[in-house]
Design a protein around this motif. Structure first.
Motif, PDB file in Angstrom:
ATOM      1  N   GLY A 145     -46.717  42.434  29.717  1.00  0.00           N
ATOM      2  CA  GLY A 145     -45.923  43.224  30.779  1.00  0.00           C
ATOM      3  C   GLY A 145     -44.624  43.027  30.930  1.00  0.00           C
ATOM      4  O   GLY A 145     -44.083  43.434  31.978  1.00  0.00           O
ATOM      5  N   ASP A 180     -52.711  42.718  35.458  1.00  0.00           N
ATOM      6  CA  ASP A 180     -51.443  43.436  35.691  1.00  0.00           C
ATOM      7  C   ASP A 180     -51.697  43.956  37.081  1.00  0.00           C
ATOM      8  O   ASP A 180     -51.567  45.389  37.362  1.00  0.00           O
ATOM      9  N   ASP A 237     -46.368  47.327  33.407  1.00  0.00           N
ATOM     10  CA  ASP A 237     -45.533  46.340  33.133  1.00  0.00           C
ATOM     11  C   ASP A 237     -44.780  45.881  34.319  1.00  0.00           C
ATOM     12  O   ASP A 237     -43.577  46.378  34.827  1.00  0.00           O
ATOM     13  N   GLU A 246     -56.290  43.571  29.808  1.00  0.00           N
ATOM     14  CA  GLU A 246     -57.367  43.533  28.868  1.00  0.00           C
ATOM     15  C   GLU A 246     -57.739  42.327  28.255  1.00  0.00           C
ATOM     16  O   GLU A 246     -58.631  42.133  27.440  1.00  0.00           O
TER      17      GLU A 246
HETATM   18 MG    MG Z   1     -49.794  44.404  28.875  1.00  0.00          MG
END
Ligand code: MG
Ligand code: AMP
Length: 427
Positions: A271, A247, A278, A207
């Motif tokens: 993460g 990610d 994660d 994000e």
């Molecule tokens: Mg995150």
């Protein structure tokens, strides 16, 4: 005794103990260029740590000096009002009187100027009167004592700051303005300081977009890079490298390996929880080991510590306040130890809550608060605004981290609490 709340994760003190126990007392190896200490000019050594003891080459100031503007005498008994001396010369800073002073003689002397051989005391100029010189070319000007003289001879000893050969700074001393100023006063021009650990930061999150870039739906401006870089810089450990990676386990794996190869310490943010995106913890387990990954702390629950290809690794939370606070509590002590310095944590003060505080009990909390002093001199903690770990505003302007025990939910005004002082001492 049963614990009143289910406890998940390590208490902060225990986590810090484990982190420090897992790390060497100083960086074991030189950096890629073979550097384990650097020789730097004194002004570049602020905040650094002495690599070797620094000894005084000479006594400082090295000569007896006057502490007052006045007149130096050679008398061995305490002068009395009305007593007179003939004025035979002058000693100014950098321009000493050349002769030896005899009983009954005086010289004009200025603050910081050397006392000539034979001189036993300085009379501050307020205590004496200069008399017009007598008639005849041979007579020198006269000086008369106009009031009582105290015991103080107003002389600074030749070794007041240091004796020759004395240790000015031990190995492992953290150098602040006072230490550096003293070293300069003792003629030291450059110093060998310990190498600082190279810190690599990995920022992860699908994000995240850079501040200044247009945001798509659901995207946020990346801030932990700036927050942590500024914090670490302030603590004396400027970031050596920084990567921002989505990610994506493949890209993250490569970034972790790269940073472990070029840095002494690898730090990540984001993460590190147990969500679908994660990846930090499983990658750490694959490439090294996870020593622990949860803290019993608000903010800062997800936090991984371990080794990555033999390099110490700190997986900080993504929430900005949690990242900053765990960096301060756990990463900072580790960096100090790796630099070979005594580990210094924030000083703690006992304060009182300025107003009632309600919170969800269950985890020990480090709440951000402002420090105020009331009319009686009591230290008060103002804890206002949201304490959400996502709200960086709760850190801005905070002086204290209030240590709130896990079980307390309703805290009336006046409750005494320990608090960590975040505004650091100057010297
Ligand atoms: Mg995150
Ligand atoms: P995570 O630990 O990845 O689950 O992130 C926790 C929260 O912190 C999420 O709301 C993220 O969007 C936010 N976050 C993670 N990394 C950053 C970052 N570098 N800058 C600002 N916010 C972040």
């Amino acid at each position: 005794m049963a614990e009143p709340y289910p406890r998940e994760g390590l208490l902060l003190e225990e986590a810090r103990r484990q982190v420090l126990a897992a790390l060497p007392q100083a960086l074991a190896t030189p950096d890629a260029e073979g550097v384990d200490a650097e020789l730097l000019p004194l002004v570049a050594c602020g905040g650094r740590v002495c690599a070797a003891p620094v000894l005084a080459s000479e006594a400082v100031p090295g000569f007896r000096a006057s502490i007052m503007d006045g007149y130096a005498l050679a008398d061995t008994v305490l002068p009395e009002p009305g007593q007179r001396w003939s004025l035979v010369g002058r000693s100014a800073p950098g321009a000493p009187y050349g002769g030896r002073l005899q009983a009954g003689e005086a010289i004009r002397i200025l603050t910081g100027a050397p006392l000539p051989p034979g001189a036993t005391r300085v009379l501050p100029q307020e205590l004496v009167q200069r008399l017009e010189s007598g008639s005849g070319l041979a007579s020198s000007p006269q000086l008369a004592l106009s009031s009582e003289v105290g015991d103080n001879p107003w002389i600074r000893a030749a070794d007041e700051e240091t004796a020759a050969g004395a240790v000015l700074a031990a190995a492992g001393t953290r150098l602040g303005a006072a230490e550096l100023g003293r070293l300069a006063a003792c003629g030291v021009a450059q110093l060998s300081v310990r190498r600082r650990p190279r810190v690599g930061l990995l920022i992860t999150g699908d994000e995240l977009v850079p501040a200044g870039a247009a945001r798509g739906p659901g995207q946020i401006w990346e801030s932990n890079g700036t927050l942590l870089a500024a914090l670490l810089e302030r603590l004396g450990y400027p970031l050596a490298e920084q990567r921002v990676v989505a990610d994506d386990p493949v890209a993250l794996r490569q970034a972790l390996l790269d940073l472990a190869a070029s840095c002494d310490v690898v730090v990540s943010t984001g993460g590190v929880s147990a969500g679908d995106t994660d990846w930090i913890r499983p990658l750490l387990a694959e490439l090294g080991n996870v020593a622990f990954w949860k803290l019993f702390l608000k903010p800062g629950r997800p936090f991984a510590f371990g080794q990555l290809q033999g390099v110490p690794f700190f997986g900080l939370p993504g929430n900005p306040v949690a990242a900053a606070i765990t960096a301060l509590q756990l990463l900072w002590p580790a960096l100090q130890q790796l630099e070979g310095a005594p580990v210094q944590v924030l000083p703690r003060l006992q304060v009182q809550l300025a107003a009632d505080l309600r919170r969800g009990a269950g985890r020990p909390e480090l709440a951000r608060a402002r420090l105020a002093v009331d009319a009686e001199g009591r230290l008060l903690a103002h804890c206002d605004g949201s304490q959400a770990s996502s709200r960086i505003g709760s850190l801005a302007g905070a002086d204290l981290l209030l240590e709130i025990p896990a079980e307390l939910g309703a805290l009336p005004a006046g409750t005494p609490l320990w608090a960590q002082l975040m505004r650091l001492p100057i010297f």
